[in-house]
Enzyme design. Sequence first.
Site, mmCIF file in Angstrom:
data_model
loop_
_atom_site.group_PDB
_atom_site.id
_atom_site.type_symbol
_atom_site.label_atom_id
_atom_site.label_comp_id
_atom_site.label_asym_id
_atom_site.label_seq_id
_atom_site.Cartn_x
_atom_site.Cartn_y
_atom_site.Cartn_z
ATOM 1 N N GLU A 83 0.839 -1.210 0.000
ATOM 2 C CA GLU A 83 0.000 0.000 0.000
ATOM 3 C C GLU A 83 0.869 1.254 0.000
ATOM 4 O O GLU A 83 0.796 2.110 0.892
ATOM 5 C CB GLU A 83 -0.965 -0.024 1.186
ATOM 6 C CG GLU A 83 -1.872 -1.238 1.127
ATOM 7 C CD GLU A 83 -3.049 -1.214 2.090
ATOM 8 O OE1 GLU A 83 -3.074 -0.384 3.012
ATOM 9 O OE2 GLU A 83 -3.961 -2.046 1.897
ATOM 10 N N GLU B 41 -3.706 -9.123 -0.237
ATOM 11 C CA GLU B 41 -4.231 -8.951 1.128
ATOM 12 C C GLU B 41 -5.746 -8.933 1.035
ATOM 13 O O GLU B 41 -6.307 -8.199 0.216
ATOM 14 C CB GLU B 41 -3.690 -7.645 1.719
ATOM 15 C CG GLU B 41 -3.957 -7.502 3.193
ATOM 16 C CD GLU B 41 -3.295 -6.253 3.776
ATOM 17 O OE1 GLU B 41 -2.083 -6.052 3.557
ATOM 18 O OE2 GLU B 41 -4.011 -5.490 4.431
HETATM 19 C C1 GAL Z 1 -4.314 -2.857 5.201
HETATM 20 C C2 GAL Z 1 -2.819 -2.789 5.521
HETATM 21 C C3 GAL Z 1 -2.465 -3.686 6.679
HETATM 22 C C4 GAL Z 1 -3.452 -3.478 7.797
HETATM 23 C C5 GAL Z 1 -4.849 -3.753 7.305
HETATM 24 C C6 GAL Z 1 -5.918 -3.671 8.376
HETATM 25 O O1 GAL Z 1 -4.730 -1.804 4.421
HETATM 26 O O2 GAL Z 1 -2.073 -3.176 4.417
HETATM 27 O O3 GAL Z 1 -1.164 -3.422 7.111
HETATM 28 O O4 GAL Z 1 -3.326 -2.175 8.241
HETATM 29 O O5 GAL Z 1 -5.131 -2.803 6.307
HETATM 30 O O6 GAL Z 1 -7.188 -3.836 7.806
#
Ligand code: GAL
Length: 811
Positions: free
Chosen positions: A425, A501
């Site tokens: 991100e 993710e």
């Molecule tokens: C994502 C991020 C992670 C964590 C997650 C929580 O956007 O990459 O590190 O913060 O959100 O939902």
Amino acid sequence: MILNHICFKQGKLLALALTVLFTVKGYGQQSRTTVDFDAGWRFHLGDVDNGQEASIADKSWRLLNLPHDWSIEGEFSKDNPATPEGGALPGGIGWYRKTFTVPATSKGKQVYIDFDGVYQKSDVWINGHHLGFRPNGYISFRYELTPYLKYGAANVIAVKVDNASQPNSRWYSGSGIYRNVWLVTTNKVAIDHWGTFITTPKVSKEQASVELQVNIRNSGKPQMVDMTTTIYDAQGKTITSTGNKVNLADSITTMHQQFKMAAPNLWSDKRPYLYKAVTKVYNGKVLTDSYTTNFGVRYFDFNADNGFSLNGVPTKILGVCDHHDLGSLGSAVSVRATERQLEILKAMGCNAIRTSHNPPSPELLDLCDKMGFIVMDEAFDVWERTKEKYDYAIFFKEWHKRDLEDQILRDRNHPSVIIWSMGNEIPEQGRPRAGELATEMAAIIHKLDTSRPLSTANNNPDTTNKIIKSGAVDLVGYNYHFRDYPNFHKRYPGKIFIGSETTSALETRGYYDMPPKLDSIRRWPVKGNYNDHVNMNADNTVSAYDNVSAPWASTHEESWKPIKKYPFLSGMFIWTGFDYLGEPTPYTWPSRSSYFGIIDLAGFPKDVYYMYQSEWTDKTVLHILPHWNWEAGKTIQVWAYYNHADEVELFLNGKSLGKKAKQGDDLHISWGVPFEPGTLKAVSYKDGKVVKTTEVHTAGPAAKIELVADRKNIKADGKDMSFVTVRILDKDGNIVPNADNKVNFKLKGNAFIAGVDNGDPVSHDPFKADYRKAFHGLALAILQSNAKAGAITFTATADGLAPATVTLQAK
Ligand code: GAL
């Protein structure tokens, strides 16, 4: 004893064994030694004037063994500069010193110190001489000590660790020399640090071609040497061997060797078969070095239409993202604690790990090689633009090339590593600069390895993303946006996909609430307005039903359904496998750890674990939730996760409540059941025959403690651990679902309590303690060997409960 300590370090055990062998054979020269350098450090919390000077008195400093994380020993406070997002534990500056003797026989040799990771901004001195500064808390690094050592006399190594400027992380980082340290002694001619690179460019069932690149460092006169490499299979049988004459004219000479292996055993997530390549360098008859490279033979493909395949077998990447902390142990590396996490994930059917958002410990990768996990090895959470005031963006410009190169050099022989991720991100992903940086970093990686795809994890994966647009990444990583998965190829025709993710769903183990239409409710707090929101719980718990997720994210079921359905979607990395310290989103203080895990911080599975197990494994699963202790008359939603069956029948106190079956792409079934105490029983059937039965009983008052040790025999090596689960039971042996008794621990014998926990994200009790309250009936105590063999007796007591004792052996 040294053998015990070094057995884990890649390539070192055999090196030592060979040293012994050659000494015995009378060649008379040791090749290299790699000594575990973790024992006997002095530690001072806080800055010290001239702490690097060999002469300063450090006898009053605390004596400890590494790996060490001082933050985890501290007190939770909302005022700690890390903030609850960073785990609400203290940071600061710490000094470590170790006095050690280098034998006179080391004179004329090369001596190095290897740090696997120091968080963060470390300065290292030997005998007052500054060796270097390393800001990145996750990178492994080496310093040469040779010119500054006193042989046959005392030497002092001093390390200053500066984790004072916070927040510098969006999760708990830990502070200190939290990974292992090694002292490496080689001859003047030796294979360089991370000096081999092994690839298997052509692999089939019949044959594999193996290419080995070796960098030999010559710190002496130009000379001719012989270099032989032998490949051994997992049983230690010789497979093939080759040798070359090498002219060492320069300080580094790069050699290439090729091998053919017939009918290779292929490495996979299901059968993680490992070979060893042992490279020996001889000067005449004298062995000057021996270096082992563990490797696997495997091939894989990411295909735009068919997704991922491993050794020609279509394989979904069923992964989780995890941070590096080990719960109550903090970030201090432990092989056994890491292995336990992987065992729990393996039993769920998980076959992949994303090392979010930094290079992992070397031990994690060794375990992934051995246990069969596919790894997405990630470099950075930020590039030039910051996410936190003091994060790595400050150092990126000066250090990213070096850090990235070192990560690739260290990790590129691991068969488990299949994807390089250049970042998570990245804040500048919408700006042209991101394209330039991605292109530059792709070139850095490609110089060192072209055998793996490059990726980034993108929270904005649409075509305005300049990283993807630059063409620098091979594998397009989506963070979230599960509704867009099916249309991926409309956006990116011909490209390959990974769910870098997914999910970010929230659960508190053991906590359930009962809104009337549970199945349809998607709840999320309005930021800054928590208390007004109908769906937030005042006690910072989140229902353990899979129906709550972050707004950018999904429930577990929502993300898994499309990944399961479309073969072109290579797979996913769920946020997260385990709860982690920090980022207690959607809550803040008093919460101090995350709610995202499929498994809680203590390592106890939440209910959704069994949804994945029913989908991802061959095990027969029938799991029902919630517990069965409610107010009479209340209607309770009962869920079941199951597999290997056509339907499930639910019984309350012997009365059938009907059969149900999953329809379409359903992943669970549910019943609304008016509560009455007794026994809830589920029976699954296939073709009318019973497959599995599961029961939940209404528990009576807490009556006794049960202790369950995951291992009753541990190694007496000062590092091994047994994880003891504390269960609060009623008189009939049912777990008491809301029990929160304070349990006191007593330990006799050759171990100490390394940490205690219960998975409660709101607890501010210390992790280093001899007591813990139960949380929803469970607590955990981690017992660590103190390096002496013998019995260990561990007793748990609590007011009003029958105590329990478990006896272990350290061998
Ligand atoms: C994502 C991020 C992670 C964590 C997650 C929580 O956007 O990459 O590190 O913060 O959100 O939902």
